[in-house]
Design an enzyme around this catalytic site. Structure first.
Site, PDB file in Angstrom:
ATOM      1  N   GLY A  29       0.818  -1.201   0.000  1.00  0.00           N
ATOM      2  CA  GLY A  29       0.000   0.000   0.000  1.00  0.00           C
ATOM      3  C   GLY A  29       0.852   1.250   0.000  1.00  0.00           C
ATOM      4  O   GLY A  29       2.019   1.229  -0.397  1.00  0.00           O
ATOM      5  N   SER A  30       0.298   2.335   0.489  1.00  0.00           N
ATOM      6  CA  SER A  30       0.993   3.617   0.501  1.00  0.00           C
ATOM      7  C   SER A  30       2.033   3.660   1.614  1.00  0.00           C
ATOM      8  O   SER A  30       2.010   2.855   2.556  1.00  0.00           O
ATOM      9  CB  SER A  30      -0.011   4.749   0.707  1.00  0.00           C
ATOM     10  OG  SER A  30      -0.559   4.693   2.027  1.00  0.00           O
TER      11      SER A  30
ATOM     12  N   GLY B 185       1.985   2.036   5.365  1.00  0.00           N
ATOM     13  CA  GLY B 185       3.094   1.220   5.836  1.00  0.00           C
ATOM     14  C   GLY B 185       3.626   1.673   7.183  1.00  0.00           C
ATOM     15  O   GLY B 185       4.016   0.840   8.019  1.00  0.00           O
TER      16      GLY B 185
ATOM     17  N   GLU C 232       5.676  -3.477   1.256  1.00  0.00           N
ATOM     18  CA  GLU C 232       5.792  -3.122  -0.165  1.00  0.00           C
ATOM     19  C   GLU C 232       4.985  -1.844  -0.368  1.00  0.00           C
ATOM     20  O   GLU C 232       3.770  -1.887  -0.558  1.00  0.00           O
ATOM     21  CB  GLU C 232       5.253  -4.256  -1.046  1.00  0.00           C
ATOM     22  CG  GLU C 232       6.013  -5.560  -0.926  1.00  0.00           C
ATOM     23  CD  GLU C 232       7.391  -5.510  -1.553  1.00  0.00           C
ATOM     24  OE1 GLU C 232       7.737  -4.468  -2.146  1.00  0.00           O
ATOM     25  OE2 GLU C 232       8.121  -6.503  -1.449  1.00  0.00           O
TER      26      GLU C 232
ATOM     27  N   CYS D 237       2.571   0.313  -8.352  1.00  0.00           N
ATOM     28  CA  CYS D 237       3.663   0.831  -7.521  1.00  0.00           C
ATOM     29  C   CYS D 237       4.929   0.979  -8.344  1.00  0.00           C
ATOM     30  O   CYS D 237       5.811   1.767  -8.003  1.00  0.00           O
ATOM     31  CB  CYS D 237       3.886  -0.071  -6.313  1.00  0.00           C
ATOM     32  SG  CYS D 237       4.144  -1.799  -6.717  1.00  0.00           S
TER      33      CYS D 237
END
Length: 507
Positions: A238-239, A243, A260, A294
């Site tokens: 995610g963002s 995170g 990630e 991403c």
């Protein structure tokens, strides 16, 4: 659409929790397609009490699954891969319906799942440890890798099925069970995958709770997962902001994380580049999945001597991109995930202008009969400076920044001069430039490519990035080690008891 839902075992209202049985008595969640703004189907989310029940069952399943020999665990994953092959077209179509990426990308994502299952099958006969030489006579030292436990998987909307497989297939052959919390934007894809895994497990006499599922609000179900001591590892995609929260919550209980997170990926284009080749990579990297990967290309760092030529080529190529319904043949870019994402992109374009940048192409909302639902935009090309605040942040949308450089050292400094460090590339036919980019003083990203774009990584290599991207690694290479616990063993096969470091203790 109804035919696809039926083939994948989805109902008008499906239960959003699974642990060998289907649960879900919480609030109803509607899955709305970004293609036209219409509801595809609905899900009954799990409650906090149901979460606890599912987590407990996932742990019970792990206790049994860890005792199964790894090659036999691999056989279950092999059959999962075959089941995904059979469902590829239908599941790929559901990915397109629910997420909005074009059909080729939807099916490509399912192929990624198939590929990782194949990789995991081979891995199930490896899981190697090392043998070390002991300093003590008559002693043998070695290490082995044991199953870890329940692996929590938090996935994002942009890859609604592949990220689950990267984690769950590897975790399964490692002897772990998994507990998946998918994005609330794409719950149907998660249910479809879990139903496929359930059928495979039941056919093999395996407890299907090794592939458990919880669909629910992040503030309740999601936080419960982060705080759950029964989940020793949480893999979250995610963002960067998300995170940080995951790392803080899991870190407080000394759990492990695989993070990630965001990317701010750049391609350096040198005077030695094959521009035709570079153009193809830039186009897919910036426009593919409507810039919602991403690994999407966010920045082009181009030498001043070829900037004009490159920009002209890019604008000409951008004009050829067909935007519209991703289910239709010929469409190259579908919608953004929702109206909020569109507004985020529009605000970013406003900030580009405020900071002194220039819009060279695109960046508009699209409306009319061809663009129902309010989620369509034109991809945007902007002239900018690397130090702009908006350039330093990742906007999850098809915005591509053009940044100019004079020397390769300057280009690498610009490339590395952002907080994120996921994917990177250089286009050059000059060996010295290529090696400099891949050197210790070159790209600071987890992925660095030469004459290949930033997007579209293969599953054979470990996937992940550095800095605010989180440092996690998934998929290939030795990323499997994160899903296991390492144990060092020493065996004394003598009647003596020498101590290490030559220590004498008593007679």
């Amino acid at each position: 659409m109804q035919d696809v839902l039926g083939k994948l075992g989805l109902e008008a209202v499906s239960s959003g929790g699974f642990c060998g049985e289907w649960l879900g008595s919480g609030e109803r969640l509607d899955s709305v397609s970004p293609i036209d703004g219409k509801t595809i189907a609905s899900v009954r989310q799990v409650t906090a009490t149901e979460y606890d029940r599912i987590s407990a069952r996932a742990h019970e399943a792990f206790l049994k699954w860890r005792t199964v020999p790894a090659p036999i665990r691999g056989e279950t994953v092999r059959q999962l891969g075959n089941a995904l092959r059979e469902a590829k077209k239908d599941l790929g179509r559901l990915v397109t319906l629910e997420m909005g990426k074009i059909l080729a990308e939807g099916e490509g994502e399912v192929q990624e799942m198939i590929d990782i299952c194949d990789f995991a099958v081979g891995l199930s006969r490896q899981l190697y440890g090392l043998t070390m030489h002991s300093e003590r006579p008559g002693h043998r030292m070695y290490e082995q890798w044991h199953p870890l436990g329940v692996v929590g998987i938090i996935s994002a909307f942009n890859f609604p099925v592949a990220v689950w497989s990267w984690n769950s297939a590897i975790a399964a052959v490692c002897g772990d069970s998994s507990l998946w919390k998918p994005s609330s934007q794409t719950p149907l894809c998660a249910i479809a995958c879990t139903r496929i895994a359930e059928r495979v497990c039941r056919a093999n006499g395996v407890d299907p709770a090794i592939f458990s599922l919880v669909i629910g609000p992040g503030g309740t179900v999601g936080q419960r997962l982060l705080d759950d001591h029964r989940v020793p590892l949480v893999s979250a995609t995610g963002s960067c902001n998300m995170g940080r929260k995951v790392a803080e919550s899991v870190g407080k209980r000394l759990g492990r994380t695989i993070l990630e997170l965001g990317g701010n990926n750049a391609i350096i284009v040198t005077p030695e580049a094959d521009l035709k080749l570079a153009m193809r990579a830039i186009l897919f990297g910036s426009v593919g999945t409507a810039g919602q990967r991403c690994t999407s290309t966010r920045r082009i760092i181009v030498h001043e001597s070829i900037r004009k030529d490159l920009v002209e080529r890019l604008i000409a190529a951008y004009k050829q991109v067909s935007i519209g319904n991703p289910l239709e043949p010929g469409t190259l870019m579908g919608p953004l995930i929702n109206a909020e994402a569109v507004e985020t992109m529009m605000k970013a374009i406003g900030r580009i202008k405020q900071e002194g940048g220039e819009i060279l192409y695109g960046g508009q909302k699209l409306s009319g009969d061809r663009y129902p639902g309010g989620c369509y935009v034109t991809h945007c090309l902007a002239a900018a400076r690397n130090e702009f605040k908006i350039v330093q942040d990742e906007t999850f949308a098809p915005i591509l920044y053009i940044i100019t450089y004079k020397t390769l050292d300057e280009a690498i400094a610009l490339h590395n001069g952002v907080p994120q460090g996921l994917s990177s590339a250089i286009f050059t036919r000059n060996l010295l430039e290529a090696e400099a980019f891949l050197s210790h003083a070159g790209s600071d990203c987890g992925i660095a490519n030469v004459n290949i774009g930033t997007s579209g990584a293969e599953i054979g290599g470990a996937f992940g990035g550095e800095k605010e991207t989180g440092g996690g690694r998934e998929s290939g290479s030795d990323a499997w080690k994160a899903y296991m616990r390492r144990q060092t063993n020493t065996i004394n096969y003598t009647t003596e008891l020498p101590l290490a470091q030559g220590i004498k203790f008593g007679d």
